[in-house]
Design an enzyme around this catalytic site. Structure first.
Site, PDB file in Angstrom:
ATOM      1  CE  LYS A 105      -3.868  -2.336   2.258  1.00  0.00           C
ATOM      2  NZ  LYS A 105      -5.088  -2.206   3.529  1.00  0.00           N
TER       3      LYS A 105
ATOM      4  CE1 TYR B 277      -9.134  -3.096   0.592  1.00  0.00           C
ATOM      5  CE2 TYR B 277      -8.469  -0.899  -0.658  1.00  0.00           C
ATOM      6  CZ  TYR B 277      -8.265  -1.873   0.235  1.00  0.00           C
ATOM      7  OH  TYR B 277      -6.938  -2.238   0.671  1.00  0.00           O
TER       8      TYR B 277
ATOM      9  CG  PHE C   9     -13.098   1.445   7.155  1.00  0.00           C
ATOM     10  CD1 PHE C   9     -12.879   0.962   5.803  1.00  0.00           C
ATOM     11  CD2 PHE C   9     -13.977   0.897   8.143  1.00  0.00           C
ATOM     12  CE1 PHE C   9     -13.032  -0.307   5.831  1.00  0.00           C
ATOM     13  CE2 PHE C   9     -14.037  -0.524   7.774  1.00  0.00           C
ATOM     14  CZ  PHE C   9     -13.583  -1.072   6.646  1.00  0.00           C
TER      15      PHE C   9
ATOM     16  NE  ARG D 156      -6.377 -12.151   4.911  1.00  0.00           N
ATOM     17  CZ  ARG D 156      -7.135 -11.248   5.097  1.00  0.00           C
ATOM     18  NH1 ARG D 156      -6.887  -9.971   4.242  1.00  0.00           N
ATOM     19  NH2 ARG D 156      -8.035 -11.028   6.177  1.00  0.00           N
TER      20      ARG D 156
ATOM     21  CB  THR E 182      -7.500  -6.068   9.517  1.00  0.00           C
ATOM     22  OG1 THR E 182      -7.706  -7.327   8.968  1.00  0.00           O
ATOM     23  CG2 THR E 182      -7.786  -4.907   9.044  1.00  0.00           C
TER      24      THR E 182
ATOM     25  NE  ARG F 189      -2.343  -5.569   7.025  1.00  0.00           N
ATOM     26  CZ  ARG F 189      -3.448  -6.282   6.705  1.00  0.00           C
ATOM     27  NH1 ARG F 189      -4.053  -7.271   7.100  1.00  0.00           N
ATOM     28  NH2 ARG F 189      -4.067  -5.737   5.444  1.00  0.00           N
TER      29      ARG F 189
ATOM     30  CG  ASN G 198      -3.490  -2.388   6.873  1.00  0.00           C
ATOM     31  OD1 ASN G 198      -3.331  -2.060   5.716  1.00  0.00           O
ATOM     32  ND2 ASN G 198      -4.751  -3.122   7.168  1.00  0.00           N
TER      33      ASN G 198
ATOM     34  CG  HIS H 186      -4.894  -6.036  -0.240  1.00  0.00           C
ATOM     35  ND1 HIS H 186      -6.169  -5.956   0.107  1.00  0.00           N
ATOM     36  CD2 HIS H 186      -5.257  -7.027  -1.532  1.00  0.00           C
ATOM     37  CE1 HIS H 186      -7.013  -7.063  -0.484  1.00  0.00           C
ATOM     38  NE2 HIS H 186      -6.558  -7.473  -1.482  1.00  0.00           N
TER      39      HIS H 186
ATOM     40  CD  GLU I 137      -8.508  -9.244  -3.688  1.00  0.00           C
ATOM     41  OE1 GLU I 137      -7.368  -9.177  -3.338  1.00  0.00           O
ATOM     42  OE2 GLU I 137      -9.278  -8.939  -2.770  1.00  0.00           O
TER      43      GLU I 137
HETATM   44  P1  IDP Z   1      -7.878  -7.044   5.410  1.00  0.00           P
HETATM   45  O1  IDP Z   1      -7.087  -5.917   4.678  1.00  0.00           O
HETATM   46  O2  IDP Z   1      -7.202  -7.234   6.585  1.00  0.00           O
HETATM   47  O3  IDP Z   1      -8.358  -7.922   4.486  1.00  0.00           O
HETATM   48  P2  IDP Z   1     -10.644  -5.762   5.776  1.00  0.00           P
HETATM   49  O4  IDP Z   1     -11.477  -5.861   6.783  1.00  0.00           O
HETATM   50  O5  IDP Z   1     -10.705  -6.496   4.390  1.00  0.00           O
HETATM   51  O6  IDP Z   1      -8.862  -6.051   6.156  1.00  0.00           O
HETATM   52  O7  IDP Z   1     -10.382  -4.036   5.417  1.00  0.00           O
HETATM   53  C1  IDP Z   1      -9.771  -3.550   4.439  1.00  0.00           C
HETATM   54  C2  IDP Z   1      -8.866  -2.401   4.588  1.00  0.00           C
HETATM   55  O8  IDP Z   1      -9.674  -1.362   5.130  1.00  0.00           O
HETATM   56  C3  IDP Z   1      -7.922  -2.676   5.718  1.00  0.00           C
HETATM   57  O9  IDP Z   1      -6.646  -3.258   5.410  1.00  0.00           O
HETATM   58  C4  IDP Z   1      -7.356  -1.319   6.483  1.00  0.00           C
HETATM   59  O10 IDP Z   1      -6.967  -0.618   5.556  1.00  0.00           O
HETATM   60  C5  IDP Z   1      -9.004  -0.719   6.229  1.00  0.00           C
HETATM   61  N1  IDP Z   1      -9.758  -0.787   7.364  1.00  0.00           N
HETATM   62  C6  IDP Z   1     -10.442  -2.044   7.928  1.00  0.00           C
HETATM   63  N2  IDP Z   1     -11.265  -1.757   9.013  1.00  0.00           N
HETATM   64  C7  IDP Z   1     -10.953  -0.449   9.296  1.00  0.00           C
HETATM   65  C8  IDP Z   1     -11.335   0.637  10.147  1.00  0.00           C
HETATM   66  O11 IDP Z   1     -11.826   0.265  11.309  1.00  0.00           O
HETATM   67  N3  IDP Z   1     -10.653   2.082  10.171  1.00  0.00           N
HETATM   68  C9  IDP Z   1      -9.995   2.362   9.150  1.00  0.00           C
HETATM   69  N4  IDP Z   1      -9.770   1.633   8.028  1.00  0.00           N
HETATM   70  C10 IDP Z   1     -10.144   0.203   8.363  1.00  0.00           C
HETATM   71 MG    MG Z   2     -10.007  -7.713   3.260  1.00  0.00          MG
END
Ligand code: IDP
Ligand code: MG
Length: 149
Positions: A9, A49, A57, A85, A91, A102, A112, A115, A126
């Site tokens: 990212k 996304y 968010f 993963r 996350t 992370r 974070n 992805h 994707e």
């Molecule tokens: P992942 O990247 O671990 O699969 P997801 O739940 O799919 O996590 O969320 C996608 C992305 O959205 C996360 O990697 C993070 O950058 C962002 N994100 C997820 N939850 C939050 C939140 O509560 N606040 C702000 N950003 C979030």
């Molecule tokens: Mg995800």
């Protein structure tokens, strides 16, 4: 062999962690079969996304992911989806285990670093968004007989 979609990212690129992250993927024994650096468009970010469109968010996530270049990869290997993963970590970097990308480099869920697709189905979806078949190379790495039994 499975393929998964991985993206460093904007924070990972800006913090100079491209090499560190790619190095971990290589040292794990995984094979990178497509790679590009680009700045993704708003439209592509929204497609990528799409599952989060209703989340509070979502707009800040799209703004962030389009704010600066990213590095996109297709990574191949046995159980590549789960392995990537696990290497990425939880996350929220505050909860991610030390030893994960992370966990080692992040502090904020909105920054974070990486992805990686969460299932084989997501990986296929994707990969189709970000790459075409011509972007993918087929090869065997010289060390693979020493990675796999
Ligand atoms: P992942 O990247 O671990 O699969 P997801 O739940 O799919 O996590 O969320 C996608 C992305 O959205 C996360 O990697 C993070 O950058 C962002 N994100 C997820 N939850 C939050 C939140 O509560 N606040 C702000 N950003 C979030
Ligand atoms: Mg995800």
């Amino acid at each position: 062999m499975e393929q998964t979609f991985v993206m460093i990212k904007p924070d990972g690129v800006q913090r100079g962690l491209i090499g560190e992250i790619i190095s971990r993927i290589e040292r794990k024994g995984l094979r990178i079969v497509a790679m590009r650096m680009c700045q993704i468009t708003d439209e592509t970010a929204r497609r990528h996304y799409a599952e989060h469109v209703e989340k509070p968010f979502f707009s800040s996530l799209v703004d962030f992911i389009t704010s600066s270049p990213v590095v996109q990869m297709i990574v191949e290997g046995e159980n590549a989806v789960v392995v990537m993963r696990t290497m990425s970590g939880a996350t929220d970097p505050k909860e991610a285990l030390i030893g994960t990308i992370r966990g080692d480099f992040g502090l904020d869920v909105g920054r974070n670093l990486i992805h990686s697709a969460d299932s084989l189905e997501s990986a296929k979806r994707e990969i189709a968004i970000h790459f075409t078949e011509e972007d993918v190379v087929e090869y065997t790495k010289a060390d693979e007989t020493w990675v796999y039994e």
